[in-house]
Design a protein around this motif. Structure first.
Motif, PDB file in Angstrom:
ATOM      1  N   VAL A 135     -24.731 -54.444  36.262  1.00 25.38           N
ATOM      2  CA  VAL A 135     -24.759 -55.906  36.274  1.00 25.38           C
ATOM      3  C   VAL A 135     -24.003 -56.410  35.045  1.00 25.38           C
ATOM      4  O   VAL A 135     -24.401 -56.125  33.912  1.00 25.38           O
ATOM      5  CB  VAL A 135     -26.220 -56.429  36.264  1.00 25.38           C
ATOM      6  CG1 VAL A 135     -26.249 -57.947  36.131  1.00 25.38           C
ATOM      7  CG2 VAL A 135     -26.955 -55.983  37.522  1.00 25.38           C
ATOM      8  N   PRO A 136     -22.892 -57.126  35.240  1.00 26.46           N
ATOM      9  CA  PRO A 136     -22.187 -57.641  34.072  1.00 26.46           C
ATOM     10  C   PRO A 136     -22.976 -58.763  33.399  1.00 26.46           C
ATOM     11  O   PRO A 136     -23.711 -59.496  34.062  1.00 26.46           O
ATOM     12  CB  PRO A 136     -20.872 -58.177  34.664  1.00 26.46           C
ATOM     13  CG  PRO A 136     -21.165 -58.440  36.107  1.00 26.46           C
ATOM     14  CD  PRO A 136     -22.245 -57.481  36.514  1.00 26.46           C
ATOM     15  N   ARG A 162     -24.076 -56.550  21.778  1.00 23.99           N
ATOM     16  CA  ARG A 162     -23.311 -55.306  21.959  1.00 23.99           C
ATOM     17  C   ARG A 162     -22.626 -55.269  23.317  1.00 23.99           C
ATOM     18  O   ARG A 162     -21.448 -54.936  23.427  1.00 23.99           O
ATOM     19  CB  ARG A 162     -24.261 -54.102  21.843  1.00 23.99           C
ATOM     20  CG  ARG A 162     -24.748 -53.848  20.441  1.00 23.99           C
ATOM     21  CD  ARG A 162     -25.773 -52.729  20.438  1.00 23.99           C
ATOM     22  NE  ARG A 162     -25.805 -52.087  19.129  1.00 23.99           N
ATOM     23  CZ  ARG A 162     -26.271 -50.868  18.903  1.00 23.99           C
ATOM     24  NH1 ARG A 162     -26.782 -50.158  19.885  1.00 23.99           N
ATOM     25  NH2 ARG A 162     -26.240 -50.344  17.694  1.00 23.99           N
ATOM     26  N   LYS A 163     -23.386 -55.628  24.369  1.00 22.48           N
ATOM     27  CA  LYS A 163     -22.840 -55.535  25.730  1.00 22.48           C
ATOM     28  C   LYS A 163     -21.740 -56.573  25.955  1.00 22.48           C
ATOM     29  O   LYS A 163     -20.682 -56.259  26.510  1.00 22.48           O
ATOM     30  CB  LYS A 163     -23.975 -55.707  26.747  1.00 22.48           C
ATOM     31  CG  LYS A 163     -23.525 -55.552  28.195  1.00 22.48           C
ATOM     32  CD  LYS A 163     -24.704 -55.410  29.155  1.00 22.48           C
ATOM     33  CE  LYS A 163     -24.224 -55.387  30.605  1.00 22.48           C
ATOM     34  NZ  LYS A 163     -25.306 -55.206  31.577  1.00 22.48           N
ATOM     35  N   ASP A 223     -21.767 -49.767  19.557  1.00 24.24           N
ATOM     36  CA  ASP A 223     -22.303 -49.274  18.288  1.00 24.24           C
ATOM     37  C   ASP A 223     -22.453 -50.365  17.232  1.00 24.24           C
ATOM     38  O   ASP A 223     -22.709 -50.064  16.056  1.00 24.24           O
ATOM     39  CB  ASP A 223     -21.388 -48.164  17.734  1.00 24.24           C
ATOM     40  CG  ASP A 223     -21.283 -46.995  18.701  1.00 24.24           C
ATOM     41  OD1 ASP A 223     -22.321 -46.655  19.314  1.00 24.24           O
ATOM     42  OD2 ASP A 223     -20.168 -46.457  18.875  1.00 24.24           O
ATOM     43  N   LEU A 224     -22.280 -51.615  17.644  1.00 23.59           N
ATOM     44  CA  LEU A 224     -22.392 -52.708  16.669  1.00 23.59           C
ATOM     45  C   LEU A 224     -23.761 -52.659  15.980  1.00 23.59           C
ATOM     46  O   LEU A 224     -24.788 -52.507  16.634  1.00 23.59           O
ATOM     47  CB  LEU A 224     -22.223 -54.053  17.405  1.00 23.59           C
ATOM     48  CG  LEU A 224     -22.236 -55.300  16.529  1.00 23.59           C
ATOM     49  CD1 LEU A 224     -21.010 -55.348  15.627  1.00 23.59           C
ATOM     50  CD2 LEU A 224     -22.296 -56.571  17.403  1.00 23.59           C
ATOM     51  N   ARG A 225     -23.731 -52.771  14.656  1.00 22.98           N
ATOM     52  CA  ARG A 225     -24.993 -52.779  13.903  1.00 22.98           C
ATOM     53  C   ARG A 225     -25.518 -54.211  13.902  1.00 22.98           C
ATOM     54  O   ARG A 225     -24.802 -55.125  13.468  1.00 22.98           O
ATOM     55  CB  ARG A 225     -24.757 -52.306  12.473  1.00 22.98           C
ATOM     56  CG  ARG A 225     -24.307 -50.854  12.397  1.00 22.98           C
ATOM     57  CD  ARG A 225     -23.566 -50.574  11.105  1.00 22.98           C
ATOM     58  NE  ARG A 225     -24.409 -50.802   9.944  1.00 22.98           N
ATOM     59  CZ  ARG A 225     -24.968 -49.837   9.222  1.00 22.98           C
ATOM     60  NH1 ARG A 225     -24.748 -48.575   9.524  1.00 22.98           N
ATOM     61  NH2 ARG A 225     -25.714 -50.115   8.191  1.00 22.98           N
ATOM     62  N   VAL A 226     -26.730 -54.406  14.395  1.00 27.66           N
ATOM     63  CA  VAL A 226     -27.293 -55.762  14.483  1.00 27.66           C
ATOM     64  C   VAL A 226     -28.738 -55.749  14.006  1.00 27.66           C
ATOM     65  O   VAL A 226     -29.540 -54.942  14.465  1.00 27.66           O
ATOM     66  CB  VAL A 226     -27.281 -56.300  15.938  1.00 27.66           C
ATOM     67  CG1 VAL A 226     -27.776 -57.752  15.975  1.00 27.66           C
ATOM     68  CG2 VAL A 226     -25.891 -56.202  16.565  1.00 27.66           C
ATOM     69  N   SER A 227     -29.053 -56.640  13.082  1.00 29.74           N
ATOM     70  CA  SER A 227     -30.453 -56.873  12.706  1.00 29.74           C
ATOM     71  C   SER A 227     -30.727 -58.353  12.859  1.00 29.74           C
ATOM     72  O   SER A 227     -30.012 -59.180  12.293  1.00 29.74           O
ATOM     73  CB  SER A 227     -30.703 -56.484  11.249  1.00 29.74           C
ATOM     74  OG  SER A 227     -30.858 -55.100  11.145  1.00 29.74           O
TER      75      SER A 227
END
Ligand code: 2RA
Length: 349
Positions: A104-105, A230-231, A237-241
């Motif tokens: 699902v996009p 990220r999607k 691999d994006l670093r997200v907090s």
């Protein structure tokens, strides 16, 4: 023939904004069919200046429908979006039911419109409102500088929790108005009683919680910001907090963003990109008191960006503040934009 659109959840908080949006955007639709729970069937709502009777959700309700929008809870979408797709409609779903499904996009037209064409299940997802409030601006900056890491804190409006959220905040405002409440430890908890969909009083307060508890102490909302960003950006691999916080605002989510890029940034270049980016308004002149606030932005379509600074200690990082109406771009508008992409695709044959 112009395509037929179904709006499922037409009577809800997002559905109501959707009817307004459909009435003001270019009229690309033939029939617009309004669908809701059997409880709301028979109600008449106005769309494109005409009264339309709401019909009850059923398999047959999707007959002849080309695009079906879903503005309903996760479990309703999970059951009914596949039904609409099986009947030949493209389902555009604003719930969390399918967002992380590989088939699902997850689409934000300004950022990844081509992804909408690859929909093996006949379903396209609309991101969560908190992700949507920031992603158009970040997508534009990513295209120039290459995003590596995001640290964000949200300031989310009560309407993100639907009509019960709005009702709760209004009720709490009535209880504290004209009192000295909010000046002594715990006095708000004692005064407001039931805190509705929020885990603490929201009025005169800030509540660092949205959604449900997930592993590691994260809230579901915080993980949505990470996983969906990220999607959408195609950066697995994006670093997200993220830290998601509810504040006593009725509508419009805001976010403070610290974004680290591959390449050196400058405020001047960032300003240039944000000024040109579709769906973004740059409003950044703090010397004149010009920066977005949620109340100035409510009811508008774009993401408003201000307070753009290069991090003092990192030439690769930008700090900024942005606001987006969580019911418009954060929900109904983005869904309408996706549906219009499909309408254009169908018209082109
Ligand atoms: C919230 N993002 O603001 C959620 C709603 N989908 O609670």
């Amino acid at each position: 023939r112009k395509p037929t659109l179904a709006v499922v959840g037409a009577t809800g908080a997002v559905g109501t904004v959707m009817l307004d949006i459909l009435s003001t955007r270019e009229n690309v639709w033939g029939e617009i069919r309004l669908i809701a729970s059997p409880r709301s069937a028979g109600k008449k709502l106005v769309v494109r200046g005409e009264e339309v009777e709401v019909i009850a959700l059923s398999e047959e309700a999707f007959d002849g429908v080309d695009v079906a929008m879903f503005d309903v809870p996760d479990e309703v979408s999970a059951q009914w979006a596949p039904v609409a797709a099986a009947r030949g409609a493209v389902a555009v779903d604003n719930s969390g039911a399918f967002r992380m499904d590989d088939d699902v996009p997850l689409v934000v037209p300004e950022v990844n419109a081509p992804a909408a064409r690859n929909r093996p299940r006949g379903i396209i997802s609309n991101p969560n409102c908190t992700t949507l409030s920031m992603i158009v601006a970040l997508g534009a900056l990513h295209a120039e500088f290459g995003l590596k890491e995001l640290v964000v804190a949200s300031y989310q409006a009560a309407s993100g929790a639907g009509q019960p959220g709005v009702d709760t905040l209004r009720d709490q405002i009535a209880k504290v108005a004209g009192t000295e409440l909010g000046t002594a430890t715990g006095d708000l908890r004692a005064a407001v009683g039931d805190t509705g969909p929020f885990p603490a009083p929201l009025v005169l307060n800030a509540v660092p919680w949205a959604g449900s508890l997930k592993e590691g102490g994260w809230s579901s909302e915080e993980l949505k910001v990470r996983n969906e960003s990220r999607k959408i950006l195609g950066l697995p691999d994006l670093r997200v907090s993220a830290t998601c916080v509810r504040i006593p605002v009725i509508t419009t989510h805001s976010l403070a963003v610290h974004a680290v890029f591959e390449n050196e940034v400058s405020v001047e270049r960032a300003h240039g990109i944000l000024r040109e980016a579709p769906g973004v308004v740059l409003y950044d002149n703090p010397g004149a008191g010009e920066f977005p606030t949620p109340n100035d932005v409510v009811g508008t379509d774009p993401t408003w960006v201000g307070r753009v600074r290069r991090a003092v200690d990192d030439p690769l990082a930008l700090d900024l503040f942005l606001c987006g109406d969580n019911l418009r771009k954060g929900a109904a508008l983005n869904t309408a934009q996706i549906a219009e992409l499909i309408a254009a695709e169908l018209s082109a044959g």
